[in-house]
Design a protein around this motif. Structure first.
Motif, PDB file in Angstrom:
ATOM      1  N   CYS A   1      -4.278  -6.553   4.245  1.00 24.10           N
ATOM      2  CA  CYS A   1      -5.036  -5.970   5.358  1.00 24.10           C
ATOM      3  C   CYS A   1      -6.017  -4.918   4.860  1.00 24.10           C
ATOM      4  O   CYS A   1      -7.028  -4.645   5.491  1.00 24.10           O
ATOM      5  N   CYS A   2      -5.734  -4.334   3.708  1.00 27.94           N
ATOM      6  CA  CYS A   2      -6.641  -3.319   3.190  1.00 27.94           C
ATOM      7  C   CYS A   2      -7.663  -3.907   2.227  1.00 27.94           C
ATOM      8  O   CYS A   2      -8.688  -3.306   1.972  1.00 27.94           O
TER       9      CYS A   2
ATOM     10  N   CYS B   1      -2.151  -5.084  -0.730  1.00 23.00           N
ATOM     11  CA  CYS B   1      -2.013  -5.256   0.706  1.00 23.00           C
ATOM     12  C   CYS B   1      -3.242  -5.953   1.272  1.00 23.00           C
ATOM     13  O   CYS B   1      -4.352  -5.461   1.185  1.00 23.00           O
TER      14      CYS B   1
ATOM     15  N   HIS C   1       4.439   0.070   7.387  1.00 22.84           N
ATOM     16  CA  HIS C   1       3.527  -0.349   6.327  1.00 22.84           C
ATOM     17  C   HIS C   1       2.196  -0.799   6.920  1.00 22.84           C
ATOM     18  O   HIS C   1       1.138  -0.511   6.394  1.00 22.84           O
TER      19      HIS C   1
ATOM     20  N   MET D   1       0.839  -1.194   0.000  1.00 23.37           N
ATOM     21  CA  MET D   1       0.000   0.000   0.000  1.00 23.37           C
ATOM     22  C   MET D   1       0.873   1.242   0.000  1.00 23.37           C
ATOM     23  O   MET D   1       1.846   1.333   0.719  1.00 23.37           O
TER      24      MET D   1
HETATM   25 ZN   LIG Z   1      -2.144  -2.049   4.487  1.00 25.45          ZN
END
Ligand SMILES: [Zn+2]
Ligand SMILES: Nc1nc2c(ncn2[C@@H]2O[C@H](COP(=O)(O)OP(=O)(O)OP(=O)(O)O)[C@@H](O)[C@H]2O)c(=O)[nH]1
Length: 392
Positions: free
Chosen positions: A100-101, A98, A179, A1
């Motif tokens: 987590c996003c 990414c 990050h 990201m």
């Molecule tokens: Zn992220």
């Protein structure tokens, strides 16, 4: 990201805290699929574990989402479904590289559309990248109502490479942490290895074939000093003694019948993160609001409440994970769950004197895993006690 990309999901999670931290009423009849996050440093043995689970005979329909970590921003995730001994692989395009996003939107959508086409799963296992911070991912599965209706977080399994973990824990932290969105944290930086270990419900201590018994012992002690509440399983090629209860069916966030934690051992072997427990006698049901208030202070403000500044023994702590059992005077229990600043207090299935629940606790217990928690549990316990007993 990219740094300039602020994922809207995270904003949404913050907005949801207020509503989700109070008791939730479970809708009856809605069957939700448990998801286990499998995390751990690069090369620790995550894929090996998932392949082991896919090939074992367990009669379950398991969707495994493997994360092929690469340099490109478009990362495809292969999703392998094991059905009646047959493996079917699908590719999930989660767009933004990414996890987590992106997992929350497209990842979960992809899982849901797959369930529409293939029927529901018994379990979903999600491998996160070797660099992902589970503290960011877990609440996405946990607090969002939309997701909550189809998927719930069963637990976090962290693979640890017995040969390399001590070196990783002693390394100075790098920008990997930033990050994951921890720019805002004060104090000494943590390594990703610390974050992954501190959030684990289960630790698979892998590559035991590569270390001596003494080295293994040292690793075990260090891990337990960071996270004293996780179960540790020692493995060779990620072959856990069994799958259910070890990787699947963890119920780390719902049932929580007791909290195993050795309060005396391992104090402060690791300089950064440690675990401690607060013990408190049974409470009455009107004291629950008080506990809620205390949790808001320590989790949201990182402040031990009602202490004059000069007497504060623990000025700069940060809680990563907290779980607790509140034993009520009427014989029922409440469960507390927190990952970072997202928390809830809810009813426990357990009642006392149930035949299969002989070791139900007769006191409240709160286990805290975090950074800079101070020298002992004493200051925490004193603060909790005086806060609970304070006349308002
Ligand atoms: Zn992220
Ligand atoms: N000697 C030894 N090698 C292992 C063990 N477990 C896994 N490996 C090997 O370690 C390497 C990495 O294992 P993976 O399962 O791909 O690790 P991973 O965590 O998925 O790695 P990333 O996806 O790159 O983060 C592979 O070559 C495995 O065969 C073990 O217990 N002992």
């Amino acid at each position: 990201m990219d740094d300039d990309e602020t994922p809207p999901e995270l904003v949404e999670v913050t907005a949801l805290q207020e509503e989700t931290r109070t008791e939730e009423v479970e809708e009856p009849g809605v069957s939700r699929v448990p998801i286990t996050l499998v995390t751990g440093y690069l090369g620790a043995g995550k894929t090996t574990l998932l392949n082991y689970i896919l090939t074992e005979k367990h009669g379950k329909k398991i969707a495994v989402i493997m994360n092929e970590f690469g340099d490109s921003t478009d990362i495809e995730k292969s999703l392998t479904v094991n059905q009646d001994g047959q493996e079917v692989t699908e590719w999930l395009d989660v767009g933004n590289g990414c996890i987590c996003c992106s997992v929350k939107d497209s990842g979960v959508q992809a899982i849901e559309s797959l369930m529409d086409r293939r029927g529901s799963f018994d379990y979903i296992l999600l491998e996160t990248t070797g660099l992902a911070d589970p503290g960011n991912i877990a609440p996405l599965f946990w607090v969002d109502d939309g997701l909550g209706s189809s998927i719930y977080l069963d637990g976090i399994v962290t693979l640890v490479d017995a040969k390399n973990i001590l070196r990783l824990l002693d390394e100075p932290a790098t920008e990997e942490i930033t990050h994951a969105g921890h720019e805002d944290h004060a104090g000494p930086a943590l390594t990703m290895a610390h974050l992954q270990v501190s959030h684990a419900d289960v630790i698979v201590l892998n590559k035991v074939d590569l270390v001596t018994p003494t080295e293994l012992d040292n690793v075990r002690q260090r891990i337990a000093s960071i996270n004293g509440a996780a179960k540790i399983h020692v493995t060779d090629h990620s072959r856990t003694p069994q799958i259910e209860g070890v990787v699947l069916d963890l119920h780390a966030y719902d049932q929580l019948s007791k909290l195993d934690f050795d309060e005396k051992g391992h104090a402060h072997i690791d300089p950064k993160i440690s675990t401690l427990a607060i013990i408190y006698p049974r409470i009455s049901s009107d004291q629950i609001a008080r506990v809620d208030e205390w949790l808001r202070s320590v989790l949201w403000e990182s402040i031990l409440p009602s202490i004059p500044e000069e007497e504060n023994e623990i000025p700069n702590f940060e809680i990563h994970r907290l779980k607790g059992i509140l034993a009520l005077k009427d014989g029922t229990f409440k469960v507390i769950q927190a990952v970072r600043d997202v928390f809830e207090i809810r009813d426990s299935e357990n009642r006392e004197r149930k035949e299969d629940n002989n070791d139900a606790p007769d006191h409240c217990k709160i286990v805290i895993i975090g950074r800079d928690l101070g020298k002992s549990a004493g200051a925490w316990e004193r603060n909790f006690r005086s806060f609970m007993e304070k006349v308002t």
